[in-house]
Write an enzyme that holds these catalytic residues in place. Structure first.
Site, PDB file in Angstrom:
ATOM      1  N   TYR A 250       7.648  -6.093  -1.693  1.00 21.93           N
ATOM      2  CA  TYR A 250       8.516  -4.899  -1.656  1.00 21.93           C
ATOM      3  C   TYR A 250       9.023  -4.573  -3.056  1.00 21.93           C
ATOM      4  O   TYR A 250       8.906  -3.440  -3.522  1.00 21.93           O
ATOM      5  CB  TYR A 250       9.687  -5.174  -0.713  1.00 21.93           C
ATOM      6  CG  TYR A 250      10.580  -3.988  -0.440  1.00 21.93           C
ATOM      7  CD1 TYR A 250      10.083  -2.828   0.146  1.00 21.93           C
ATOM      8  CD2 TYR A 250      11.943  -4.042  -0.734  1.00 21.93           C
ATOM      9  CE1 TYR A 250      10.920  -1.758   0.415  1.00 21.93           C
ATOM     10  CE2 TYR A 250      12.782  -2.973  -0.453  1.00 21.93           C
ATOM     11  CZ  TYR A 250      12.261  -1.827   0.125  1.00 21.93           C
ATOM     12  OH  TYR A 250      13.099  -0.763   0.392  1.00 21.93           O
TER      13      TYR A 250
ATOM     14  N   LYS B 111       0.821  -1.218   0.000  1.00 21.67           N
ATOM     15  CA  LYS B 111       0.000   0.000   0.000  1.00 21.67           C
ATOM     16  C   LYS B 111       0.856   1.269   0.000  1.00 21.67           C
ATOM     17  O   LYS B 111       0.579   2.209  -0.735  1.00 21.67           O
ATOM     18  CB  LYS B 111      -0.946   0.010   1.217  1.00 21.67           C
ATOM     19  CG  LYS B 111      -2.162  -0.886   1.033  1.00 21.67           C
ATOM     20  CD  LYS B 111      -3.052  -0.891   2.248  1.00 21.67           C
ATOM     21  CE  LYS B 111      -3.820   0.395   2.415  1.00 21.67           C
ATOM     22  NZ  LYS B 111      -4.725   0.333   3.599  1.00 21.67           N
TER      23      LYS B 111
END
Ligand code: UDP
Length: 312
Positions: free
Chosen positions: A145, A91
């Site tokens: 990531y 997010k």
């Protein structure tokens, strides 16, 4: 006086950046939801030119008045953190970057994205130069990531090309120094507390994987030069001094004069086998290269960890 927003301003890199910018005469607003950052990192910065706002940048960001620079550093950034916070990592890389870019657009500010060598994944090209597109497993545990940062880079370039925002992308390689969170899962802030307590040093795999570690003061100087440059394409900033993780463990034991022994644990999934930045672009265009050698940087870092003994 330039007015600058640093998202993730209470984190390891963010707090060093805030300090550097204050010293350069900026008014600095640090924004952080304190998920992985801490107030302790910025307590010493309190002054009339510094403001902290506790806020989650995946939500719409409102700031009154002019902003000249937006530096987007908010993100969990250690492998352990993004394994434990996979949704938040995605997010903040996606929604958070969108909000920070939207703010930069509305304020006509220069935007800088903290990207990462993780965009190169487990690289098939060595050392890694900026034109390499990477070798990333999108569905592995590190994918949250790596892909978030790859999306963030794409979004940043879209805001540059479509909206004309003056954007910068720094690809940050392994960096160390004071204020790394003890035991956050990364090698150096795990090894130093282990060594200071004479506990076993946990090397993952056989320790033959390589990394190239940059001292935080060098990194921040490079980022500042990029921010002030007219470059819009990604630039690697890191220290090309490559070593194995076993060598790093041995170096930490030596410098702390520890009695710790090295023990070997399972290698995490998709742990890159090699990593070394090609910094010829930064050298050529920013006249930047690292100056702090590993032993000196580790001594500064060890001294700081000694002052934090109660926290680990
Ligand atoms: N590592 C290790 N022991 C630890 C923590 C990390 O051997 O307690 C290894 C890790 O597997 C990786 C290297 O050290 O190969 C660097 O890890 P770090 O998390 O610092 O950075 P990254 O993997 O993101 O480069």
């Amino acid at each position: 006086m330039p007015r600058t927003l640093v998202t993730g301003g209470a984190g390891f890199l963010g707090s060093h950046l805030c300090e550097f910018l204050l010293n350069k005469g900026h008014q600095v607003i640090a924004m952080d939801n304190l998920l992985t950052g801490t107030i302790a990192n910025i307590e010493h910065l309190q002054c009339e030119n510094f403001k902290f706002i506790k806020y989650d940048v995946t939500e719409y960001i409102y700031i009154a008045g002019e902003i000249d620079y937006v530096l987007h550093f908010a993100s969990p950034a250690s492998p352990l953190d993004y394994l434990q916070l996979p949704i938040q990592t995605l997010k903040v890389g996606a929604l958070g970057t969108h909000k920070a870019l939207g703010l930069a657009l509305s304020k006509k500010a220069t935007f800088l994205l903290a990207s990462t060598s993780e965009v190169y994944g487990d690289p098939l090209i060595h050392p890694q130069h900026e034109d390499y597109w990477g070798h990333v497993n999108p569905v592995g545990p590190r994918g949250v990531y790596d892909e978030a940062k790859r999306f963030a880079e794409a979004l940043t370039m879209a805001y540059h090309r479509y909206h004309g925002v003056n954007t910068k992308i720094v690809r940050i390689f392994n960096t160390y120094g004071p204020r790394m969170r003890p035991n956050d899962g990364r090698a150096i802030p795990t090894f130093i507390p282990q060594a200071l307590k004479n506990e076993p040093i946990t090397v993952f795999g056989d320790g033959a994987q390589t990394r190239s570690f940059c001292y935080v003061a060098d990194l921040v100087e490079g980022i500042y030069r990029l921010l002030m440059s007219d470059i819009n394409d990604p630039v690697n900033i890191g220290n090309p001094d490559e070593m194995t993780i076993r060598e790093m463990a041995e170096q930490v034991v030596r410098l702390t004069q520890s009695r710790s022994k090295i023990i070997y644990k399972d290698l995490p999934v998709d742990d890159p086998k090699v990593r070394q930045p090609d910094i010829s672009k930064a050298k050529r265009l920013l006249r930047w290269e690292p100056e702090v050698d590993l032993e000196q940087g580790l001594r500064y870092t060890i001294d700081w960890f000694k002052t934090q003994r109660l926290s680990y």
